[in-house]
Design a protein around this motif. Structure first.
Motif, PDB file in Angstrom:
ATOM      1  N   SER A 107       0.695  -1.126  -0.128  1.00  0.00           N
ATOM      2  CA  SER A 107      -0.020   0.035  -0.022  1.00  0.00           C
ATOM      3  C   SER A 107       0.763   1.263  -0.156  1.00  0.00           C
ATOM      4  O   SER A 107       0.480   2.404  -0.733  1.00  0.00           O
ATOM      5  CB  SER A 107      -1.035   0.110   1.152  1.00  0.00           C
ATOM      6  OG  SER A 107      -1.898  -1.177   1.061  1.00  0.00           O
ATOM      7  N   SER A 109       3.702   1.427  -1.419  1.00  0.00           N
ATOM      8  CA  SER A 109       4.207   1.553  -2.674  1.00  0.00           C
ATOM      9  C   SER A 109       3.309   2.231  -3.806  1.00  0.00           C
ATOM     10  O   SER A 109       3.738   3.047  -4.595  1.00  0.00           O
ATOM     11  CB  SER A 109       4.742   0.280  -3.130  1.00  0.00           C
ATOM     12  OG  SER A 109       4.996   0.408  -4.619  1.00  0.00           O
ATOM     13  N   ASN A 110       2.063   1.767  -3.394  1.00  0.00           N
ATOM     14  CA  ASN A 110       0.846   2.414  -4.137  1.00  0.00           C
ATOM     15  C   ASN A 110       0.670   3.943  -3.995  1.00  0.00           C
ATOM     16  O   ASN A 110       0.363   4.659  -4.690  1.00  0.00           O
ATOM     17  CB  ASN A 110      -0.400   1.784  -4.112  1.00  0.00           C
ATOM     18  CG  ASN A 110      -0.328   0.204  -4.723  1.00  0.00           C
ATOM     19  OD1 ASN A 110       0.159   0.181  -5.658  1.00  0.00           O
ATOM     20  ND2 ASN A 110      -1.143  -0.633  -4.178  1.00  0.00           N
ATOM     21  N   GLY A 113       3.652   5.889  -5.497  1.00  0.00           N
ATOM     22  CA  GLY A 113       3.187   5.988  -6.997  1.00  0.00           C
ATOM     23  C   GLY A 113       2.176   7.021  -7.182  1.00  0.00           C
ATOM     24  O   GLY A 113       2.268   7.597  -8.315  1.00  0.00           O
ATOM     25  N   GLY A 114       1.298   6.962  -6.386  1.00  0.00           N
ATOM     26  CA  GLY A 114       0.049   8.033  -6.605  1.00  0.00           C
ATOM     27  C   GLY A 114       0.717   9.421  -6.619  1.00  0.00           C
ATOM     28  O   GLY A 114       0.286  10.435  -7.203  1.00  0.00           O
ATOM     29  N   PHE A 144      -4.157   5.485  -3.804  1.00  0.00           N
ATOM     30  CA  PHE A 144      -3.619   4.439  -4.018  1.00  0.00           C
ATOM     31  C   PHE A 144      -3.972   3.675  -5.472  1.00  0.00           C
ATOM     32  O   PHE A 144      -3.209   2.839  -5.704  1.00  0.00           O
ATOM     33  CB  PHE A 144      -4.255   3.412  -2.790  1.00  0.00           C
ATOM     34  CG  PHE A 144      -3.649   3.592  -1.461  1.00  0.00           C
ATOM     35  CD1 PHE A 144      -2.554   3.506  -0.845  1.00  0.00           C
ATOM     36  CD2 PHE A 144      -4.700   4.351  -0.714  1.00  0.00           C
ATOM     37  CE1 PHE A 144      -2.191   3.665   0.396  1.00  0.00           C
ATOM     38  CE2 PHE A 144      -4.411   4.800   0.634  1.00  0.00           C
ATOM     39  CZ  PHE A 144      -2.999   4.335   1.082  1.00  0.00           C
ATOM     40  N   VAL A 145      -4.900   3.831  -5.874  1.00  0.00           N
ATOM     41  CA  VAL A 145      -5.276   3.390  -7.538  1.00  0.00           C
ATOM     42  C   VAL A 145      -5.736   4.324  -8.127  1.00  0.00           C
ATOM     43  O   VAL A 145      -6.160   5.387  -7.830  1.00  0.00           O
ATOM     44  CB  VAL A 145      -6.414   2.294  -7.197  1.00  0.00           C
ATOM     45  CG1 VAL A 145      -6.114   1.207  -6.389  1.00  0.00           C
ATOM     46  CG2 VAL A 145      -7.676   2.843  -6.636  1.00  0.00           C
ATOM     47  N   THR A 146      -5.669   4.142  -9.465  1.00  0.00           N
ATOM     48  CA  THR A 146      -6.340   4.887 -10.475  1.00  0.00           C
ATOM     49  C   THR A 146      -7.598   4.037 -11.094  1.00  0.00           C
ATOM     50  O   THR A 146      -7.336   3.157 -11.637  1.00  0.00           O
ATOM     51  CB  THR A 146      -5.392   5.148 -11.632  1.00  0.00           C
ATOM     52  OG1 THR A 146      -4.188   5.808 -10.885  1.00  0.00           O
ATOM     53  CG2 THR A 146      -5.816   6.004 -12.674  1.00  0.00           C
ATOM     54  N   PRO A 159      -3.428  -0.318  -9.514  1.00  0.00           N
ATOM     55  CA  PRO A 159      -2.542   0.079  -8.482  1.00  0.00           C
ATOM     56  C   PRO A 159      -1.688   1.219  -8.931  1.00  0.00           C
ATOM     57  O   PRO A 159      -0.873   1.042 -10.052  1.00  0.00           O
ATOM     58  CB  PRO A 159      -1.755  -1.176  -8.153  1.00  0.00           C
ATOM     59  CG  PRO A 159      -2.670  -2.226  -8.489  1.00  0.00           C
ATOM     60  CD  PRO A 159      -3.193  -1.769  -9.776  1.00  0.00           C
ATOM     61  N   ASN A 160      -1.604   2.302  -8.526  1.00  0.00           N
ATOM     62  CA  ASN A 160      -0.647   3.374  -8.886  1.00  0.00           C
ATOM     63  C   ASN A 160       0.878   2.731  -8.698  1.00  0.00           C
ATOM     64  O   ASN A 160       1.669   3.529  -9.345  1.00  0.00           O
ATOM     65  CB  ASN A 160      -0.709   4.565  -7.893  1.00  0.00           C
ATOM     66  CG  ASN A 160      -2.212   5.184  -7.982  1.00  0.00           C
ATOM     67  OD1 ASN A 160      -2.508   5.316  -9.183  1.00  0.00           O
ATOM     68  ND2 ASN A 160      -2.640   5.802  -6.973  1.00  0.00           N
ATOM     69  N   GLY A 161       1.331   2.084  -7.876  1.00  0.00           N
ATOM     70  CA  GLY A 161       2.715   1.658  -7.724  1.00  0.00           C
ATOM     71  C   GLY A 161       3.063   1.054  -9.102  1.00  0.00           C
ATOM     72  O   GLY A 161       4.099   1.244  -9.669  1.00  0.00           O
ATOM     73  N   SER A 164       3.143   3.903 -12.047  1.00  0.00           N
ATOM     74  CA  SER A 164       4.339   4.547 -11.980  1.00  0.00           C
ATOM     75  C   SER A 164       5.638   3.746 -12.454  1.00  0.00           C
ATOM     76  O   SER A 164       6.445   4.724 -12.932  1.00  0.00           O
ATOM     77  CB  SER A 164       4.337   5.558 -10.494  1.00  0.00           C
ATOM     78  OG  SER A 164       4.742   4.364  -9.512  1.00  0.00           O
TER      79      SER A 164
END
Length: 272
Positions: A107, A109-110, A113-114, A144-146, A159-161, A164
Motif C-alpha cells: 500500500s 508503494s501504491n 506511486g500516486g 492508492f489506485v487509478t 494500483p498506482n505503484g 508509476s
C-alpha cells in the motif's frame, strides 16, 4: 465507617473535579480553537490553490494531507493538556506506525506511486491511456489506485505503484492521434491508381486533419498487395474516423475498378 459513607465519596469527587477542571477546560478550549483553525486553514488553502489553477486531484490530496497532519498535532496537544505524558504516547504511536508500515508495504508503494503520478502528471483525469494491459479513459486518480473506464464500459482499478513504474501510453497528451489502417488489393489492379483513390478519399473526409497530412504507402507484398493508410484525427473523432474511412475507401476502390480480395484462396490441382 465514614470511609464508606456517601459524604466521603461526594467530597472526594468535588475535590477531584476542582483539581482537574482547569486541565479539562484547557483541553476543551484547545480542541475547539484547534478545530476552528484547521477549518479556516483548509478553506484558505483551497482558495489559494484554486486561484493558482492547481490540479483538482493534487488540491484534494494536499488539503486532506495537511488536515490530517494538523488533526494529529491537535490530538497530541489536547492529550498533553489533560496531563498525559507525551513521551510515552509518542513512543506508542511510533511503534504502531512502524508495525503498520511493515504490514502495508504494498500500500505504501501504491501511495508513493500516486504521489509521483499527481506531481509529474504523466496523465490527467479525462485522458485516454494504455497501461498495465488496460486501455481506457482515466476517471479518477486516487491515492492508492487509478480508476479507468474501458471502451466496453468496465471500471478497472489499477494500483498506482504498478502504473508509476510501468510504461504508459497517453493517447490524449498531444491532442491528435494517427491511425494505421491496412487494406488489400489484387496484383491485377493498378497500385498507383489505388493509392491515388485512397489519398483523395482521405483528403475529402472531414474528420481527417489536413495537417499533419494523411499518407498512403505500400506496406507488404504477400498473397496480395497490402496498402497502409496513415490519417490523423482529433482524439474525440478517432474512433468514428477509423471506421468511416475504411468504409469510404472500400467503396471508392470498388467504384474505381480496383479489385479487393475476399480472403478466400483458390487452389488449382493440375492432373497429369
Amino acid at each position: 465507617m465514614d470511609f464508606y459513607s456517601i459524604d466521603f465519596y461526594v467530597e472526594r469527587t468535588i475535590k477531584f473535579l476542582i483539581a482537574y477542571s482547569p486541565k479539562v477546560i484547557a483541553a476543551l478550549l484547545t480542541l475547539i480553537i484547534g478545530l476552528f483553525i484547521i477549518k479556516m486553514f483548509r478553506k484558505l488553502m483551497t482558495t489559494l490553490m484554486t486561484k493558482r489553477e492547481m490540479e483538482p486531484t493534487l488540491l484534494k490530496f494536499l488539503t486532506d494531507l495537511f488536515t490530517w497532519v494538523m488533526r494529529i498535532l491537535l490530538f497530541v496537544s489536547v492529550v498533553t493538556k489533560l496531563g498525559v505524558e507525551t513521551s510515552s504516547f509518542v513512543a506508542i504511536i511510533g511503534a504502531a506506525s512502524l508495525a503498520v508500515g511493515l504490514s502495508l508495504q504494498g500500500s505504501l508503494s501504491n501511495f508513493a506511486g500516486g504521489m509521483l503520478i499527481i506531481l509529474f502528471k504523466p496523465f490527467k483525469v479525462g485522458h485516454t491511456i494504455e497501461a498495465q494491459g488496460v486501455n481506457g479513459t482515466v476517471m479518477e486518480i486516487q491515492i492508492f489506485v487509478t480508476r479507468i473506464l474501458t471502451g466496453n464500459g468496465q471500471t478497472v482499478f489499477v494500483p498506482n505503484g504498478a502504473l508509476s513504474n510501468g510504461v504508459i501510453t497517453n493517447f490524449t497528451y498531444q491532442g491528435n492521434r494517427r491511425a494505421e489502417l491496412t487494406i488489400s488489393i489484387s496484383y491485377s489492379s493498378d497500385i498507383t491508381v489505388a493509392m491515388k483513390i485512397i489519398q483523395h478519399t482521405m483528403e475529402e473526409n472531414p474528420l481527417i486533419l489536413k495537417e499533419p497530412a494523411p499518407a498512403v504507402a505500400i506496406k507488404e507484398l504477400g498473397a496480395n498487395v497490402i496498402l497502409v493508410m496513415r490519417p490523423w484525427a482529433k482524439n474525440a473523432d478517432f474512433g468514428n474516423m477509423t471506421s468511416e474511412i475504411l468504409r469510404q475507401c472500400k467503396e471508392a476502390l470498388q467504384s474505381g475498378g480496383i479489385e479487393i480480395p475476399n480472403g478466400v484462396s483458390e487452389i488449382k490441382i493440375k492432373n497429369d
